[in-house]
Design a protein around this motif. Structure first.
Motif, mmCIF file in Angstrom:
data_model
loop_
_atom_site.group_PDB
_atom_site.id
_atom_site.type_symbol
_atom_site.label_atom_id
_atom_site.label_comp_id
_atom_site.label_asym_id
_atom_site.label_seq_id
_atom_site.Cartn_x
_atom_site.Cartn_y
_atom_site.Cartn_z
ATOM 1 N N GLU A 122 0.822 -1.247 0.031
ATOM 2 C CA GLU A 122 -0.061 -0.063 -0.086
ATOM 3 C C GLU A 122 0.735 1.356 -0.044
ATOM 4 O OE1 GLU A 122 -3.729 -0.716 2.673
ATOM 5 O OE2 GLU A 122 -1.741 -1.513 3.731
ATOM 6 N N SER A 124 0.469 5.844 0.278
ATOM 7 C CA SER A 124 -0.310 6.969 0.728
ATOM 8 C C SER A 124 0.705 8.321 0.374
ATOM 9 C CB SER A 124 -0.388 6.823 2.149
ATOM 10 O OG SER A 124 -1.264 8.311 2.525
ATOM 11 N N GLU A 126 -0.148 10.841 2.026
ATOM 12 C CA GLU A 126 -0.028 11.481 3.525
ATOM 13 C C GLU A 126 1.121 10.875 4.274
ATOM 14 O OE1 GLU A 126 -3.770 11.778 5.273
ATOM 15 O OE2 GLU A 126 -4.798 12.065 3.379
ATOM 16 N N GLY A 130 -2.492 8.141 6.047
ATOM 17 C CA GLY A 130 -3.947 8.334 5.706
ATOM 18 C C GLY A 130 -4.330 8.044 4.111
ATOM 19 N N SER A 131 -5.493 7.759 4.130
ATOM 20 C CA SER A 131 -6.144 7.397 2.600
ATOM 21 C C SER A 131 -5.247 6.668 1.913
ATOM 22 C CB SER A 131 -6.480 8.710 1.910
ATOM 23 O OG SER A 131 -7.519 9.410 2.931
ATOM 24 N N PHE A 133 -3.622 3.668 -0.693
ATOM 25 C CA PHE A 133 -4.170 2.966 -1.996
ATOM 26 C C PHE A 133 -3.289 1.932 -2.319
ATOM 27 C CE2 PHE A 133 -1.933 6.824 -2.848
ATOM 28 C CZ PHE A 133 -1.023 6.228 -3.783
#
Length: 697
Positions: A122, A124, A126, A130-131, A133
């Motif tokens: 994954e 990010s 941030e 956070g959040s 993808f």
């Protein structure tokens, strides 16, 4: 023109921001190598490519199962590890620019199973992840993947055919066949082999038959081929046969997961009561091998056992010695994890450690955040907090008023080990408090906690309001006292019986009382040197024609609870360890006047009192000793180092001195003359001057 330019600028800014918001974050990932050996330590290199239009600031790599256990990870360049455990690692403090890439090396330990599983990666935009993808799910295999290859059909006749193939592991064979893909018939070979040959017989001539191959290896894993077809021969005039053979070598692996939980048993006798923690011994077994054995004493934190004779063995012996256990009942639970990640649990056993009978120790009385001496007003709740050793499983208070005993159970805070409860006193009078404790071995003791004096609440002649004013030293004037931090209301309306209830901390005050149709009354200014109940009775006068008239009321301090109990003339003999581990004997406290202060590090005023004692300890004409009751030497050492103190501190871990000296609350100061005789006892926080006054008597 300027307005038009400004509008265009704003529109462009909005478009740029919209583009930024709409820009899709994306990434891809590859891993090398993609296959590993069984039971080895290997490094996987994950290459992350930023295919989006903004920078990637955070990366997380997740293991698919216990077959891949992360043991460590490298920090490339300026990237730093944010989190790292056996199941995942995450990185931050650096970035991957759009179009850029970065390789992350993760060191893993592989299991004993032949598997092929997908990792997940994954990213990010941030810093804190956070959040996130997904970048993808790269596949990594361990060992060889069980597979079928080289399928061929031969010896085709009008009534049969021979199917041959190979597998990369020894396995038994099953061929399903029939004129449709539903098959319906089977031919088997139970021998474990890697080269296989199975005859199909009893077939019809000139007919096409579908068939599918299945193999099962020694561990129960299954692999099967795709659908294949063969057409039997038709009889020719010369007696020869024409043949038609179709060979399809596409295979698919059907992984039969090991879902059986490992089993375990313990040989330790948990019905026995132990004086100290015993070694816990047991066995665990599992068909796919035992990967690890762990235990917990609190149901939350799991620790590995001390020894396991054969990791990944199908049957193992293990043992561990729980450390640091004092008297008490400890719930012990074991869990075993096999090589496939299945987990088995033992029942919860209760280990009883009983070296001492249960002993209730030091008590602290409080109203809200205010620590007080055991004097309170009727209608108020008093909180009791106390320490205990000897592993009590239950403590019940007897709150005795005259001849009646009201019982109240205390609850234990598992984090601090302290027992506490609230008691409401609805009626004024003296209440004798005792605590009955029972431990896991059914030993019972009763301890006296002293007397609580409950005073009548203050009263007005009618429904009214009492307001407290506090002198603010920084401003040099009186202000309305804020009672909220002390769980009290100010101004305070009287209750249904026209009573009010106040416990005021140290400070300078005055009170005002008002009631409809009565003159306002105001007390004289008074100073409190400690938390004190306030119960002035306001005898308000009827209001006259002059509305601003104020009655003056004299200040009368509430009575405090008297010192209770009789002390011996000298200290009982003791040999207690100091914070350095050196034994200090009671006989050494002679030669000069001495104060022995009993404390506990969990009481709020401990640091305040030790600071005053430290001042006195610098005077060579006196001895100062602090005894921490029912606390181990290690805690005393930590307390002394944190505060930077130099005076003598002793650990009475079992609370041996509390009962003979009738000490139930802290701080309690025992004053000795130069011959070691007790000259007095004081309770509560004393400053240097008060300590000197007592030592000079």
């Amino acid at each position: 023109m300027r307005i038009r330019h400004f509008i265009l600028f704003v529109l462009m800014l909005i478009l740029v921001q919209a583009e930024s918001v709409m820009a899709a974050a994306s990434c891809s990932v590859s891993v090398s190598p993609s296959s590993l050996s069984l039971s080895t330590s290997s490094t996987l290199a994950f290459s992350v490519n930023n295919t989006g239009s903004s920078s990637i600031l955070w990366i997380r790599i997740n293991s698919p199962s216990n077959n891949f256990e992360i043991t460590s990870a490298e920090e490339p360049g300026s990237w730093a590890l944010q989190e790292s455990d056996t199941t995942h690692v995450s990185y931050y403090t650096e970035k991957i620019l759009p179009g850029g890439s970065q390789s992350f090396n993760v060191i893993i330990s592989t299991g004993q199973n032949n598997v092929s599983q997908n990792w997940s990666v994954e990213a990010s935009e941030e810093f804190n992840g956070g959040s996130p993808f997904s970048c993808g799910n790269p596949t990594v295999a361990i060992g060889q993947v069980f597979a079928i290859s080289s399928i061929s059909v031969g010896s085709i006749t009008t009534s049969g055919a021979t199917i041959t193939w190979t597998t990369n592991e020894a396995a038994s064979s099953v061929i399903e066949y029939g004129t449709t893909t539903a098959y319906g018939s089977t031919a088997t070979d139970t021998n474990l082999a890697t080269s296989h040959s199975v005859n199909l017989t009893g077939l019809s001539s000139g007919t096409t038959y579908n068939f599918r191959i299945k193999n099962i290896n020694a561990t129960g894993a299954t692999v099967e081929s795709g659908n294949n077809a063969v057409t039997t021969a038709t009889t020719s005039s010369s007696g020869s046969s024409t043949t038609s053979t179709t060979t399809i070598t596409v295979t698919k692996t059907v992984e039969v997961k090991d879902t059986a939980s490992p089993t375990l048993s313990l040989s330790t006798n948990f019905k026995k009561v132990y004086a100290q923690a015993p070694e816990i011994v047991g066995k665990a077994s599992d068909a796919s091998g035992v990967a690890r054995v762990e235990y917990t004493l609190d149901g939350k934190n799991w620790l590995p056992v001390d020894s396991i004779d054969k990791q990944f063995g199908k049957s193992v012996s293990f043992s561990f010695l729980p450390g640091g256990l004092l008297d008490g009942n400890y719930p012990i639970k074991i869990r075993v994890t096999d090589a496939a990640g299945n987990v088995g649990f033992s029942p919860t056993y209760t280990l009883v450690i009983d070296r001492l009978p249960p002993r209730v120790g030091l008590a602290m009385w409080s109203v809200g955040p205010l620590v007080i001496e055991p004097t309170i007003l009727e209608g108020m709740k008093l909180k009791l907090s106390l320490s205990a050793v000897g592993g009590p499983t239950e403590i019940v208070l007897c709150i005795k008023y005259q001849v009646l005993c009201r019982e109240s159970k205390l609850s234990k805070d598992e984090e601090t080990g302290l027992w506490s409860g609230e008691i409401k006193f609805d009626k004024a009078g003296e209440y004798k408090i005792t605590a009955a404790a029972v431990d896991g071995a059914d030993n019972k003791t009763t301890n006296n906690l002293g007397t609580v004096r409950v005073l009548p609440a203050g009263v007005l002649p009618a429904e009214g309001t009492v307001t407290v004013y506090y002198f603010e030293p920084t401003g040099g004037q009186f202000r309305i006292w804020d009672g909220r931090p002390f769980d009290q209301v100010n101004p305070q309306s009287t209750d249904a019986s026209d009573k009010y209830h106040l416990m005021l901390p140290a400070g300078k005050y005055y009170l005002e009382a008002t009631a409809p149709e009565f003159r306002k009354a105001r007390t004289e200014i008074f100073t409190l040197d400690k938390t004190t109940p306030v119960n002035i009775n306001f005898d308000l006068k009827k209001r006259t024609w002059w509305p601003w008239e104020v009655e003056s009321v004299a200040w009368e301090p509430a009575e405090q609870a008297p010192e209770t109990g009789e002390l011996p003339t000298s200290l009982p003999f003791f040999a207690l360890p100091s914070d350095t581990g050196e034994l200090v004997y009671s006989s050494s406290l002679r030669g000069v006047p001495t104060v022995v202060t009993f404390l506990s590090s969990w009481v709020p005023m401990a640091s305040e009192q030790v600071t005053e004692l430290q001042k006195l300890a610098n005077n060579k004409n006196y001895k100062v000793v602090v005894v921490f009751a029912q606390q181990p030497q290690s805690l005393v050492e930590i307390f002394k180092k944190r505060g930077g103190y130099s005076l003598t501190m002793l650990a009475d871990a079992d609370g041996e001195l509390l009962e003979p000296l009738d000490i139930s609350s802290v701080p309690t100061h025992v004053f000795l003359d130069r011959k070691g005789k007790i000259t007095g006892v004081r309770r509560g926080v004393l400053n240097e001057e008060e300590l000197l006054n007592e030592l000079s008597k």
